[in-house]
Design an enzyme around this catalytic site. Structure first.
Site, PDB file in Angstrom:
ATOM      1  CG  ASP A  58      -1.574   1.045   1.298  1.00 31.34           C
ATOM      2  OD1 ASP A  58      -1.840   2.068   0.454  1.00 31.34           O
ATOM      3  OD2 ASP A  58      -2.736   1.674   2.156  1.00 31.34           O
ATOM      4  NE  ARG A 144      -9.570  13.629 -16.507  1.00 28.18           N
ATOM      5  CZ  ARG A 144     -10.664  13.378 -17.452  1.00 28.18           C
ATOM      6  NH1 ARG A 144     -11.563  13.685 -16.340  1.00 28.18           N
ATOM      7  NH2 ARG A 144     -11.245  12.313 -17.904  1.00 28.18           N
ATOM      8  CE1 TYR A 147      -4.714  12.080 -13.339  1.00 34.13           C
ATOM      9  CE2 TYR A 147      -4.616  12.417 -15.137  1.00 34.13           C
ATOM     10  CZ  TYR A 147      -4.732  11.748 -14.320  1.00 34.13           C
ATOM     11  OH  TYR A 147      -3.458  10.607 -15.682  1.00 34.13           O
ATOM     12  CE  LYS A 151      -1.208  11.158 -12.701  1.00 34.54           C
ATOM     13  NZ  LYS A 151      -0.225  10.157 -12.121  1.00 34.54           N
ATOM     14  CB  THR A 182      -5.752   0.879 -18.735  1.00 31.28           C
ATOM     15  OG1 THR A 182      -7.071   1.937 -17.617  1.00 31.28           O
ATOM     16  CG2 THR A 182      -5.234   1.465 -18.729  1.00 31.28           C
ATOM     17  N   PRO A 183      -8.190  -1.071 -17.739  1.00 27.56           N
ATOM     18  CG  PRO A 183      -8.015  -2.893 -16.144  1.00 27.56           C
ATOM     19  CD  PRO A 183      -6.773  -2.015 -17.162  1.00 27.56           C
ATOM     20  CB  SER A 184      -7.773   2.174 -14.428  1.00 23.47           C
ATOM     21  OG  SER A 184      -7.898   3.444 -14.092  1.00 23.47           O
ATOM     22  NE  ARG A 188     -10.272   6.890 -14.764  1.00 23.02           N
ATOM     23  CZ  ARG A 188      -9.514   7.345 -15.744  1.00 23.02           C
ATOM     24  NH1 ARG A 188     -10.161   8.060 -16.540  1.00 23.02           N
ATOM     25  NH2 ARG A 188      -8.550   7.224 -16.500  1.00 23.02           N
TER      26      ARG A 188
END
Length: 250
Positions: A58, A144, A147, A151, A182-184, A188
């Protein structure tokens, strides 16, 4: 075998870009320590070859980071892939969402580097690759705020480390993907489609439409860029932001 003889640690290695990078590193001869918060997925990795293993980590837990660093010892390559995408403009963003974005996208990365950098210095060098993004850090993207700000901070952190430790032969670079399948992303987009009452294919189509190439990037394409930055072929590259976005910010 561009990474033969190198030991690499990768975070968020269970899915998406992290998993693709583990697979690419193994193909290129690296011994890989694949870490992820999901222990069930990590158990499925199996044998990584010499020096490789899977560990639960984690990255939000400073003690866990230090413990893993003690367990695995020095590495030649560190790929900080773990992160989160928070949607919303500034007025949509709560203090909690803002803080979580920075805790996972920036502070966890800072702690990972702090844990493994001394080993690289003692060994005479190493390569650090950080996951940034083109979204809002290099080009303004709607909804965003947290985010993009986090970044952008990753890029600043990357350049700081590159400058401070270049004399120790430690290179630090960032990859800046555009929109990647991607799975992410799928999760979303599904959540967005439900919230707006729209069709999933239409929602995905909107993401593809904003890409000049007319398609999303793949995790394998980003992994290849990470391999390059981790390899000796990039020995003269540090403090750079490698954009892999299908022309999105052009």
């Amino acid at each position: 075998m561009r990474l033969a003889g190198k030991r690499a640690l990768i975070t968020a290695a269970a899915n998406g870009i992290g998993r693709a990078t583990v697979e690419a590193f193994i193909r290129e001869g690296a011994g890989v320590i694949a870490t992820d918060i999901d222990p069930g997925v990590m158990e499925a990795w199996g044998d990584f070859g010499p020096g490789g293993r899977a560990l639960r980590l984690d990255v939000m837990d400073p003690a866990a980071i230090d413990d893993v660093a003690r367990q695995v010892g020095p590495v030649d390559v560190l790929f900080n892939c773990a992160g989160t995408v928070q949607n919303g403009a500034l007025l949509d963003c709560t203090d909690r969402e803002w803080q979580f974005s920075f805790d996972l996208n920036v502070t966890a990365m800072f702690r990972m580097i702090r844990a493994f950098l001394p080993g690289m210095i003692a060994a005479g060098g190493g390569a650090i690759v950080n996951m940034a993004s083109v979204a809002s850090s290099l080009k303004g993207v709607a909804d965003r705020c947290a985010y993009g700000a986090s970044k952008a901070a990753v890029i600043g952190l990357t350049k700081s480390i590159a400058t401070d430790y270049v004399r120790h032969n430690v290179r630090c670079n960032a990859v800046c993907p555009g929109t990647v399948e991607t799975p992410s992303l799928r999760a979303r987009v599904e959540a967005l489609a439900r919230a707006r009452g729209t069709d999933l294919d239409a929602a995905l189509g909107a993401f593809r439409a904003r890409q000049p190439m007319g398609r999303l990037g793949t995790a394998d394409e980003i992994a290849e860029a990470v391999v390059y930055l981790a390899s000796d072929a990039a020995a003269f590259v540090t403090g750079s932001t490698l954009v892999i976005d299908g022309g999105f910010i052009n």
